[in-house]
Design a protein around this motif. Structure first.
Motif, mmCIF file in Angstrom:
data_model
loop_
_atom_site.group_PDB
_atom_site.id
_atom_site.type_symbol
_atom_site.label_atom_id
_atom_site.label_comp_id
_atom_site.label_asym_id
_atom_site.label_seq_id
_atom_site.Cartn_x
_atom_site.Cartn_y
_atom_site.Cartn_z
ATOM 1 N N THR A 192 0.801 -1.230 0.000
ATOM 2 C CA THR A 192 0.000 0.000 0.000
ATOM 3 C C THR A 192 0.833 1.281 0.000
ATOM 4 O OG1 THR A 192 -0.122 -0.042 2.431
ATOM 5 C CG2 THR A 192 -1.895 -1.134 1.223
ATOM 6 N N ARG A 193 2.152 1.184 -0.041
ATOM 7 C CA ARG A 193 2.973 2.394 0.097
ATOM 8 C C ARG A 193 2.799 3.379 -1.060
ATOM 9 N NH1 ARG A 193 9.255 0.991 0.025
ATOM 10 N NH2 ARG A 193 8.595 -0.161 1.871
ATOM 11 N N ARG A 194 2.338 2.921 -2.224
ATOM 12 C CA ARG A 194 2.126 3.813 -3.359
ATOM 13 C C ARG A 194 0.694 4.346 -3.420
ATOM 14 N NH1 ARG A 194 5.995 4.049 -7.363
ATOM 15 N NH2 ARG A 194 7.801 2.729 -7.042
ATOM 16 N N HIS A 245 -2.609 6.604 -1.589
ATOM 17 C CA HIS A 245 -2.866 7.691 -0.646
ATOM 18 C C HIS A 245 -3.254 7.098 0.703
ATOM 19 C CE1 HIS A 245 -2.702 11.439 -3.028
ATOM 20 N NE2 HIS A 245 -3.003 10.647 -4.039
ATOM 21 N N GLY A 285 -1.129 5.446 2.902
ATOM 22 C CA GLY A 285 -0.569 4.097 2.880
ATOM 23 C C GLY A 285 -0.713 3.345 4.181
ATOM 24 N N PRO A 297 1.326 9.338 -1.382
ATOM 25 C CA PRO A 297 2.001 8.093 -1.791
ATOM 26 C C PRO A 297 3.524 8.239 -1.787
ATOM 27 C CG PRO A 297 0.241 8.679 -3.314
ATOM 28 C CD PRO A 297 0.424 9.848 -2.411
ATOM 29 N N GLU A 298 4.202 7.155 -1.454
ATOM 30 C CA GLU A 298 5.665 7.123 -1.530
ATOM 31 C C GLU A 298 6.093 6.750 -2.939
ATOM 32 O OE1 GLU A 298 7.692 4.864 1.402
ATOM 33 O OE2 GLU A 298 6.373 5.489 3.042
ATOM 34 N N ARG A 299 7.105 7.445 -3.454
ATOM 35 C CA ARG A 299 7.589 7.171 -4.811
ATOM 36 C C ARG A 299 8.865 6.332 -4.819
ATOM 37 N NH1 ARG A 299 2.944 7.922 -7.193
ATOM 38 N NH2 ARG A 299 2.076 10.014 -6.849
ATOM 39 N N LYS A 300 9.356 6.018 -3.623
ATOM 40 C CA LYS A 300 10.589 5.249 -3.536
ATOM 41 C C LYS A 300 10.383 3.843 -4.104
ATOM 42 C CE LYS A 300 13.917 3.471 -0.170
ATOM 43 N NZ LYS A 300 14.230 3.365 1.282
ATOM 44 N N LYS A 301 11.277 3.437 -4.972
ATOM 45 C CA LYS A 301 11.162 2.138 -5.621
ATOM 46 C C LYS A 301 11.540 1.017 -4.651
ATOM 47 C CE LYS A 301 12.482 -0.385 -9.802
ATOM 48 N NZ LYS A 301 13.291 -0.362 -11.041
#
Length: 427
Positions: free
Chosen positions: A86-88, A90, A92, A201-205
């Motif tokens: 769910t990190r990506r 809203h 999360g 949201p986090e954008r970190k891959k």
């Protein structure tokens, strides 16, 4: 006269907050004392006879499996898996809260236990991330309702035993409504988090190594519901035996896979399981005596005749049943509604041609929604007592979630395919 006094005492004790088991026992005992034409010894025989069923062994087994899962470290691994998925999105962490309840539904089996665990585990972290405490508490309480319908929920086992309905079919019937609850709540959480600007949201891959590590640990835990349902369907074991298999699986995972369970923690988990099991089984024992005096007085038959003569169709009956159960859920504890009212309404539903498995899921969802409904919702009080917020703030925050759950209830009620598709396909 004796019946009126006993029933009046029962509802008075419920409103005074008396534990369900003692309220049922006292009202049944009062019936025998005031004017029942039956020996008091028969009450004791019925209390003991209420537990003389092999199928009831599933309850302590599944309770023990859920407690063992909590002590084994599975909860932390499932939370990491939920956060990864769910990190990506809203909100999360709020989404992970809902997803964790869905994962734990097949493990804890109790919505109160799930709400208490997530309130301790996630609400402080969500507050640190910028969520308001009422919103965090509302998400935690609402998502815990999923637990009751995801197998092997204790409510499914109790309903199946009390009304002589296939527990295996009830297990499967609860899957789709449970998943619908999860999806609906996640959509609502996304909307509310966008509106209030909670946790973008986090954008970190995510690295491949992290994916493999987290999902492998989480999948081991999620195998339990598949093992339980698959074994029942193939015929390898009965629902009761599935409970014992679940305990064995939880023990193996906790001791040999995650290596977090020691002899000391096993003893603590066993003691906790014993106390929880005694509580549930005592309620069933006294409910058996209560149900017997209702049968002697022909009350279920009279209610069935009254409703069948006054109500013209199954749709009207289902509407009335939903309204009745939602209103009673505001005042009575979920187990009380399940044990006292389901034997009265289930025969009427059968007269209208409503599938007993379908009606069982409708009944359980209704009783579950009552646990977050003021003024006496048990999950509402549990969550608020742990997070430290006032009831008024919780009610304002939980109302959108309550409306979504009622929407899922109505969909399940009037589209039988939702609950019956999976059991009909598998069985």
């Amino acid at each position: 006269m004796a019946v009126s006094i006993a029933l009046g005492a029962l509802f008075l004790l419920f409103l005074l907050g008396t534990p369900v088991a003692f309220a049922l026992f006292f009202s049944t005992f009062l019936y025998f004392i005031v004017g029942a034409d039956q020996p008091t010894m028969l009450l004791i025989q019925r209390l003991a006879g209420g537990l003389e069923s092999v199928s009831l062994l599933a309850i302590p087994f599944f309770i023990m499996a859920g407690v063992f899962m909590n002590y084994s470290g599975i909860t932390d691994r499932l939370l990491r898996l939920a956060e990864l998925l769910t990190r990506r999105m809203h909100g999360g962490l709020a989404q992970a809260n809902v997803l964790l309840s869905t994962f734990m539904g097949g493990l804890s089996g109790s919505n109160i236990a799930d709400a208490a665990m997530n309130a301790k585990l996630l609400v402080p972290t969500m507050t640190d991330k910028g969520y308001t405490k009422p919103f965090s508490s509302a998400v935690t309480a609402a998502s815990s309702l999923i637990t009751s319908t995801i197998p092997p929920g204790i409510a499914l086992i109790v309903y199946g035993y009390v009304n002589n309905v296939s527990i295996g079919r009830l297990f499967l019937a609860g899957v789709v409504p449970g998943v619908l609850m999860a999806i609906s709540l996640m959509v609502l959480v996304s909307y509310l988090c966008r509106r209030h600007n909670y946790q973008p949201p986090e954008r970190k891959k995510v690295t491949r190594r992290e994916w493999v590590s987290v999902t492998r640990a989480g999948i081991i835990a999620l195998m339990l519901p598949l093992v339980v349902i698959g074994g029942i369907r193939v015929g390898v074991f009965t629902p009761t035996e599935a409970g014992a298999i679940a305990v064995f699986y939880a023990l193996i995972v906790g001791v040999f896979v995650y290596k977090q369970m020691t002899p000391k923690t096993i003893a603590l988990a066993t003691n906790e399981s014993l106390l929880a099991s005694v509580n549930v089984l005592f309620i069933i024992a006294v409910a058996s005596g209560f149900a017997r005096f209702l049968t002697w007085e022909q009350i279920p038959q009279e209610i069935a005749m009254l409703l069948s003569s006054q109500v013209g169709s199954a749709i009207v009956f289902l509407l009335l049943a939903n309204v009745l159960l939602l209103v009673l859920g505001m005042f009575l504890e979920g187990n009380a509604i399940l044990i006292v009212l389901s034997p009265l309404l289930a025969p009427v539903a059968a007269q209208f041609g409503i599938d007993p498995v379908h009606f069982g899921i409708i009944f359980i969802i209704n009783a579950t929604i009552g646990t977050i409904t003021p003024p006496l919702g048990t999950v509402m009080f549990t969550t608020c007592s742990i997070t430290g917020i006032d009831i008024a703030s919780f009610i304002r925050a939980v109302m959108p979630f309550w409306l979504v759950m009622v929407g899922v209830l109505l969909l399940t009620t009037f589209v039988p395919f939702v609950s019956l598709a999976l059991p009909n396909l598998v069985f």
